[in-house]
Design an enzyme around this catalytic site. Structure first.
Site, PDB file in Angstrom:
ATOM      1  N   ASP A  36       0.826  -1.209   0.000  1.00  0.00           N
ATOM      2  CA  ASP A  36       0.000   0.000   0.000  1.00  0.00           C
ATOM      3  C   ASP A  36       0.861   1.260   0.000  1.00  0.00           C
ATOM      4  OD1 ASP A  36       0.734   0.273   2.709  1.00  0.00           O
ATOM      5  OD2 ASP A  36      -0.924  -1.053   3.273  1.00  0.00           O
ATOM      6  N   LYS A  58      -5.123   2.517  -0.399  1.00  0.00           N
ATOM      7  CA  LYS A  58      -5.558   3.113   0.860  1.00  0.00           C
ATOM      8  C   LYS A  58      -5.226   4.590   0.886  1.00  0.00           C
ATOM      9  CE  LYS A  58      -6.296  -0.541   4.113  1.00  0.00           C
ATOM     10  NZ  LYS A  58      -5.894  -1.141   5.372  1.00  0.00           N
ATOM     11  N   MET A 173      -2.763   8.383  13.708  1.00  0.00           N
ATOM     12  CA  MET A 173      -4.011   8.743  13.014  1.00  0.00           C
ATOM     13  C   MET A 173      -4.812   9.791  13.780  1.00  0.00           C
ATOM     14  SD  MET A 173      -5.186   4.880  11.951  1.00  0.00           S
ATOM     15  CE  MET A 173      -4.782   4.127  13.510  1.00  0.00           C
TER      16      MET A 173
HETATM   17  N1  SAH Z   1       1.435  -0.008  11.050  1.00  0.00           N
HETATM   18  C1  SAH Z   1       1.838   1.382  11.041  1.00  0.00           C
HETATM   19  C2  SAH Z   1       0.690   2.311  11.399  1.00  0.00           C
HETATM   20  C3  SAH Z   1      -0.389   2.348  10.358  1.00  0.00           C
HETATM   21  S1  SAH Z   1      -1.711   3.421  10.786  1.00  0.00           S
HETATM   22  C4  SAH Z   1       3.038   1.552  11.969  1.00  0.00           C
HETATM   23  O1  SAH Z   1       3.349   0.654  12.755  1.00  0.00           O
HETATM   24  O2  SAH Z   1       3.687   2.587  11.892  1.00  0.00           O
HETATM   25  C5  SAH Z   1      -1.292   4.875   9.864  1.00  0.00           C
HETATM   26  C6  SAH Z   1      -0.763   5.942  10.805  1.00  0.00           C
HETATM   27  O3  SAH Z   1       0.578   5.660  11.124  1.00  0.00           O
HETATM   28  C7  SAH Z   1      -0.721   7.326  10.221  1.00  0.00           C
HETATM   29  O4  SAH Z   1      -1.973   7.963  10.319  1.00  0.00           O
HETATM   30  C8  SAH Z   1       0.296   7.983  11.113  1.00  0.00           C
HETATM   31  O5  SAH Z   1      -0.268   8.341  12.357  1.00  0.00           O
HETATM   32  C9  SAH Z   1       1.247   6.857  11.368  1.00  0.00           C
HETATM   33  N2  SAH Z   1       2.431   6.907  10.480  1.00  0.00           N
HETATM   34  C10 SAH Z   1       2.825   5.972   9.606  1.00  0.00           C
HETATM   35  N3  SAH Z   1       4.003   6.314   9.037  1.00  0.00           N
HETATM   36  C11 SAH Z   1       4.350   7.494   9.585  1.00  0.00           C
HETATM   37  C12 SAH Z   1       5.472   8.362   9.448  1.00  0.00           C
HETATM   38  N4  SAH Z   1       6.474   8.079   8.598  1.00  0.00           N
HETATM   39  N5  SAH Z   1       5.509   9.486  10.183  1.00  0.00           N
HETATM   40  C13 SAH Z   1       4.526   9.792  11.030  1.00  0.00           C
HETATM   41  N6  SAH Z   1       3.442   9.013  11.216  1.00  0.00           N
HETATM   42  C14 SAH Z   1       3.361   7.876  10.513  1.00  0.00           C
END
Ligand code: SAH
Length: 500
Positions: A36, A58, A173
């Site tokens: 994704d 997504k 999020m």
């Molecule tokens: N599985 C992922 C989270 C997915 S939910 C993990 O463990 O990181 C998606 C959320 O992850 C986004 O809304 C944001 O809050 C966060 N996110 C993912 N990548 C990010 C990044 N590089 N910097 C800041 N927030 C991030």
């Protein structure tokens, strides 16, 4: 039954260097990749070229599948005998629905493996210089979803527990409901001066960080104009950024750097740029292919032991030499007692990897220097083979011949320009444009006739004086010339210059 297998792989938070080794191994052997929008291109590119890539999106606007459709797709591919990597941003089980996908696979009898990834919940703060625990500040942290609207009454978050500055809360999020979350925490008694940090696109060259307090964060985020994806950290640990800021303080942080060297040499350079916090834009302007006269190259390789010295003036030349040697069914013993010169350390390493200890690397990595060193070590009548790019300059053989050396020149490979209709747009996005050989300049001009105009106002950085000359001939200004004529040397001066 020919059952496949599914690897649920966490890609890490964005910086491609933060993928695990196990994740890279799973990618290298898969035949189907399901990914994704959080997965970065260098990671997606680790899958084999013939691997089927299925984008399940997504992100708004793009063609995407629902979660149920994705889960069904994984089961179907697994039952069809595919080796599937399901790549997810961050970790597979941290707000990523990996648990549901794994359950469906288990119920369908599809074998699977879980390869955890570094979650953005800890990595984005880390790259902002915010440790998620610190002895002076906290003894626990909570990773919470900010997806639910806390004013709607259906939130299952226990705000009474979260409203504690000694117990850090990390929201994912949360950008859509930031004001409501802040209000709720205030309502439960969290002090208005509690430090809050927001890290947008953490670990990437586009990372942006805003620090404020519970009372001011909503305004500050709005002023900075940042939205998702972001991590919100609430608690005293945020104060450590003052001392620990590092990633976005690097001299090349956030710079977009155009890499024009051939694709097979661009990856290393790109990885170094990522590590420096820069964003590589990979746009090879040349490719390396067979020379016009391969028979001459083969002939020289077959008789290589008859020379007193063999001079290699590029890594590509070494690769081409050993390709021919392999075709002849021979190995490094073919050199006999011939001595071997390399123009610089990279060429030397390419030889070392093949078990060859180089006899000579000049102090300056240019043809003039290798010519002078060879003259000092040979006598009139000595035989020298120069194994090089077909279109290389003639200064090395000419200097040697003038002094009575018997020189054979072999065009081992030829570089040709690559057609890239998007090169202009890529260059226009770049802050810094790099040229690592005269032919990369030619390849650029081949695609962008008004190169000088397109590059005006951008930093042009070149590997050495010869490349600088080629740029000058094309009317292109040069801002930075490496002091050591290697890619490492080029990065070093760029970093120094950006600090100055
Ligand atoms: N599985 C992922 C989270 C997915 S939910 C993990 O463990 O990181 C998606 C959320 O992850 C986004 O809304 C944001 O809050 C966060 N996110 C993912 N990548 C990010 C990044 N590089 N910097 C800041 N927030 C991030």
């Amino acid at each position: 039954m020919n059952r496949g297998k599914v690897w649920l792989v966490g890609a890490g938070p964005g910086d491609p260097g933060l993928l695990t080794i196990r994740g890279a191994r799973a990618l290298a052997q898969c035949d189907t990749l399901v990914y994704d929008y959080l997965a970065s291109p260098p990671i997606v590119n680790l899958a084999p070229p013939d691997c089927e890539r299925i984008y399940v999106g997504k992100k708004a606007g793009a063609h995407t599948l629902t979660q149920d459709e994705i889960t069904a797709l994984l089961v179907r591919l697994g039952l069809a005998g595919k080796k599937v990597v399901r790549l997810k941003g961050g970790d597979v089980f941290v707000f990523a629905r990996g648990g549901e996908e794994a359950r469906a696979l288990a119920e369908a009898g599809v074998p699977f493996e879980i390869v955890p990834g570094i979650t953005s919940a800890i990595a984005a703060p880390a790259y902002a210089g915010i440790p998620v625990t610190h002895r002076e500040h906290n003894t626990s942290f909570t990773i919470a979803t900010g997806h639910e609207d806390p004013t709607k009454g259906y939130s299952s978050l226990d705000f009474a527990k979260l409203a504690n500055r000694k117990a850090t809360t990390i929201f994912l999020m949360a950008m859509g409901h930031l004001a409501a979350i802040v209000a709720k925490l205030r309502e439960y008694g969290l002090e208005g001066d509690t430090p809050v940090g927001v890290v947008h696109e953490g670990t990437k060259p586009s990372q942006r960080v805003v620090t404020a307090t519970l009372d001011t964060i909503v305004d500050e985020v709005e002023r900075a104009g940042i939205g998702a994806p972001a991590i919100v950290v609430i608690g005293d640990v945020v104060r450590e950024r003052e001392h620990l800021r590092w990633f976005d303080a690097q001299p090349l942080f956030g710079k977009r750097v155009l890499v024009t060297r051939p694709a097979h040499q661009a990856d290393d350079f790109a990885a170094q740029l990522w590590e420096a916090g820069a964003e590589p834009i990979v746009a090879p302007t040349i490719a390396v292919g067979p020379p016009d006269n391969p028979a001459a190259a083969r002939e020289a390789v077959a008789r290589v032991r008859e020379y007193d010295w063999v001079a290699f003036t590029s890594r590509n030349g070494v690769d081409a030499f050993f390709d021919v040697l392999g075709e002849l069914g021979r190995d490094a013993r073919a050199f006999g007692d011939a001595r071997i010169a390399a123009i610089g350390p990279k060429t030397g390493q390419a030889l070392a990897r093949r078990g060859i200890r180089v006899d000579l690397i000049p102090a300056e990595f240019v043809n003039e220097a290798i010519a002078a060193e060879l003259l000092a070590r040979t006598a009139a009548g000595d035989r020298v083979l120069v194994y090089r790019a077909q279109e290389a300059r003639d200064v090395l053989p000419e200097t040697l011949r003038e002094q009575g050396r018997v020189v054979d020149v072999v065009g081992a490979y030829r570089t040709r320009p690559v057609d890239d209709p998007e090169l202009r747009a890529k260059a226009e996005r770049a802050d810094i444009v790099t040229f690592t050989s005269a032919s990369t300049v030619a390849g650029f001009v081949h695609n962008v006739a008004d190169a000088a105009a397109v590059l005006a106002g951008r930093t042009v950085a070149v590997i050495g004086p010869v490349t600088a000359g080629a740029a000058g001939d094309a009317g292109i200004h040069v801002d930075v010339v490496a002091e050591e004529f290697t890619v490492d040397g080029l990065l070093r001066v760029l970093a120094e210059r950006s600090t100055a």
